[in-house]
Write an enzyme that holds these catalytic residues in place. Sequence first.
Site, PDB file in Angstrom:
ATOM      1  N   ASN A 280       3.194   7.104   3.214  1.00 20.47           N
ATOM      2  CA  ASN A 280       2.378   8.237   2.736  1.00 20.47           C
ATOM      3  C   ASN A 280       2.892   9.546   3.329  1.00 20.47           C
ATOM      4  O   ASN A 280       2.950  10.571   2.638  1.00 20.47           O
ATOM      5  CB  ASN A 280       0.910   8.021   3.088  1.00 20.47           C
ATOM      6  CG  ASN A 280       0.204   7.130   2.078  1.00 20.47           C
ATOM      7  OD1 ASN A 280      -0.161   7.582   0.997  1.00 20.47           O
ATOM      8  ND2 ASN A 280       0.040   5.864   2.410  1.00 20.47           N
TER       9      ASN A 280
ATOM     10  N   HIS B  32      -7.549   6.035   1.553  1.00 19.33           N
ATOM     11  CA  HIS B  32      -8.013   4.644   1.711  1.00 19.33           C
ATOM     12  C   HIS B  32      -7.534   3.854   0.492  1.00 19.33           C
ATOM     13  O   HIS B  32      -7.707   4.326  -0.654  1.00 19.33           O
ATOM     14  CB  HIS B  32      -9.533   4.581   1.844  1.00 19.33           C
ATOM     15  CG  HIS B  32     -10.039   3.181   2.055  1.00 19.33           C
ATOM     16  ND1 HIS B  32      -9.925   2.529   3.277  1.00 19.33           N
ATOM     17  CD2 HIS B  32     -10.599   2.302   1.196  1.00 19.33           C
ATOM     18  CE1 HIS B  32     -10.414   1.308   3.147  1.00 19.33           C
ATOM     19  NE2 HIS B  32     -10.827   1.138   1.909  1.00 19.33           N
TER      20      HIS B  32
ATOM     21  N   GLY C 284       4.580   4.839   7.522  1.00 18.64           N
ATOM     22  CA  GLY C 284       4.730   6.241   7.146  1.00 18.64           C
ATOM     23  C   GLY C 284       5.140   6.511   5.718  1.00 18.64           C
ATOM     24  O   GLY C 284       5.707   7.565   5.421  1.00 18.64           O
TER      25      GLY C 284
ATOM     26  N   ILE D  63     -11.660   8.072  14.925  1.00 17.41           N
ATOM     27  CA  ILE D  63     -11.531   9.529  15.113  1.00 17.41           C
ATOM     28  C   ILE D  63     -12.605  10.005  16.087  1.00 17.41           C
ATOM     29  O   ILE D  63     -13.789   9.743  15.910  1.00 17.41           O
ATOM     30  CB  ILE D  63     -11.672  10.259  13.762  1.00 17.41           C
ATOM     31  CG1 ILE D  63     -10.614   9.760  12.771  1.00 17.41           C
ATOM     32  CG2 ILE D  63     -11.572  11.774  13.950  1.00 17.41           C
ATOM     33  CD1 ILE D  63      -9.189   9.925  13.245  1.00 17.41           C
TER      34      ILE D  63
ATOM     35  N   ASN E 244      -8.556  11.631   4.532  1.00 13.63           N
ATOM     36  CA  ASN E 244      -8.053  10.275   4.764  1.00 13.63           C
ATOM     37  C   ASN E 244      -7.712   9.631   3.431  1.00 13.63           C
ATOM     38  O   ASN E 244      -8.379   9.886   2.424  1.00 13.63           O
ATOM     39  CB  ASN E 244      -9.134   9.445   5.473  1.00 13.63           C
ATOM     40  CG  ASN E 244      -8.696   8.011   5.755  1.00 13.63           C
ATOM     41  OD1 ASN E 244      -7.628   7.798   6.309  1.00 13.63           O
ATOM     42  ND2 ASN E 244      -9.499   7.055   5.340  1.00 13.63           N
TER      43      ASN E 244
HETATM   44  C1  GRF Z   1      -1.773   2.755   3.436  1.00  8.05           C
HETATM   45  O1  GRF Z   1      -1.962   1.625   2.631  1.00  8.05           O
HETATM   46  C2  GRF Z   1      -3.043   3.549   3.486  1.00  8.05           C
HETATM   47  O2  GRF Z   1      -3.810   3.461   2.323  1.00  8.05           O
HETATM   48  C3  GRF Z   1      -3.778   2.916   4.611  1.00  8.05           C
HETATM   49  O3  GRF Z   1      -2.792   2.549   5.561  1.00  8.05           O
HETATM   50  C4  GRF Z   1      -1.559   2.374   4.885  1.00  8.05           C
HETATM   51  C5  GRF Z   1      -0.544   3.277   5.552  1.00  8.05           C
HETATM   52  O4  GRF Z   1       0.689   3.022   5.055  1.00  8.05           O
HETATM   53  N1  GRF Z   1      -4.750   3.822   5.164  1.00  8.05           N
HETATM   54  P1  GRF Z   1       1.899   4.018   5.448  1.00  8.05           P
HETATM   55  O5  GRF Z   1       1.971   4.062   6.961  1.00  8.05           O
HETATM   56  O6  GRF Z   1       1.584   5.367   4.873  1.00  8.05           O
HETATM   57  O7  GRF Z   1       3.113   3.385   4.821  1.00  8.05           O
END
Ligand code: GRF
Length: 201
Positions: free
Chosen positions: A14, A110, A12, A94, A108
């Site tokens: 992000n 990536h 989490g 999804i 999303n």
């Molecule tokens: C991130 O590296 C994102 O780019 C990928 O999954 C990871 C999620 O990390 N899709 P977090 O759960 O947000 O720490």
Amino acid sequence: MLNIAVLVSGGGTNLQAIIDQVEDGRLPDVKICAVISNNAGAFALERAKKHGIPACCISPKNYETRAAFNKALVGALDEISPDLIVLAGFLVVIPPEMVEKYEGRIINIHPSLIPSFCGTGYYGLKVHEAALKRGVKISGATVHIVDSGTDTGPILIQKAVEVKEDDTPEVLQRRIMEEAEWKILPQAIGMFAEAKKKGEL
Ligand code: GRF
């Protein structure tokens, strides 16, 4: 106000970047209405609860069929009725009905510069292992609209990050998170908030 639902599967960070920007005023017109994870143990759920954000787990493991899971997930989202759905490390396919229903309103993050190192099988550390194996000097992150493919929707924002000689996948992953993901995902959400303010969403 842009009402968002954030879908997560892991740590989490992000999600935390979005929470921080909502709370410190950098995303003034955004409200995180809910966090949903397919993984009951996801630390992202703890982050949501700590900030008073409704959070729940909807896992395919708890349903007899994938169709039943899909129905439950879409049903939960329809209850929330978000303006925007943010996939922040959500590792579940999804549901097609969700892509159709929220067309153009699912984004999303990536951890590569799409179209490099993306698509089926490219997630988490695997992305960075592939980048290092190929020997790229620049990698980065991409925010894109989710369509019916895997990492194939229209690109909204990208940010490049230098790859260093002695990088390990873990070190590169962390640099891309810090220098790119945690910046461009909130930035993309801000774009949708602006669009809503202008009546364009
Ligand atoms: C991130 O590296 C994102 O780019 C990928 O999954 C990871 C999620 O990390 N899709 P977090 O759960 O947000 O720490």
